[in-house]
Design a protein around this motif. Structure first.
Motif: not given
Length: 101
Positions: A1-11, A27-28
């Motif tokens: 999906k283009e235009g969707v920005v996520t700021y989620a962080v996995n810990v 991905g980092k």
């Protein structure tokens, strides 16, 4: 999906190694460990105490202090004087031989 920005962080935190954490986003990822190097639930590290301190050794008997004003008595060699006399006589005989030659 283009235009969707996520700021989620996995810990992720390790249950086996307390203090080990992994963080990821887009991905980092990054890993960090802050701990004592002991597994959770394992035998804890407990160093042994120092050995018992031994008793002081037995002291030596007191002895008189040496007197630096008097020299220690040394046994005299009885044959040293005789050897000197013989050496002197040999030297005189050699000198006389050289002079008479």
């Amino acid at each position: 999906k283009e235009g969707v920005v996520t700021y989620a962080v996995n810990v992720l935190q390790s249950l086996r190694w307390p203090g080990a954490v992994t963080v990821s986003q887009g991905g980092k990822f990054s890993n960090i460990y802050v701990g004592y190097g002991l597994k959770s639930g394992g035998d804890s590290f407990a160093p042994l105490g120092p050995p018992m301190v031994i008793d002081d050794p037995e002291g030596q008997d007191e002895q008189p202090e040496p007197n630096p004003l008097t020299a220690p008595e040394e046994p005299l060699e009885s044959d040293t004087d005789e050897e000197k006399k013989e050496d002197e006589e040999e030297e005189e005989a050699q000198i006389q031989y050289i002079l008479t030659w």
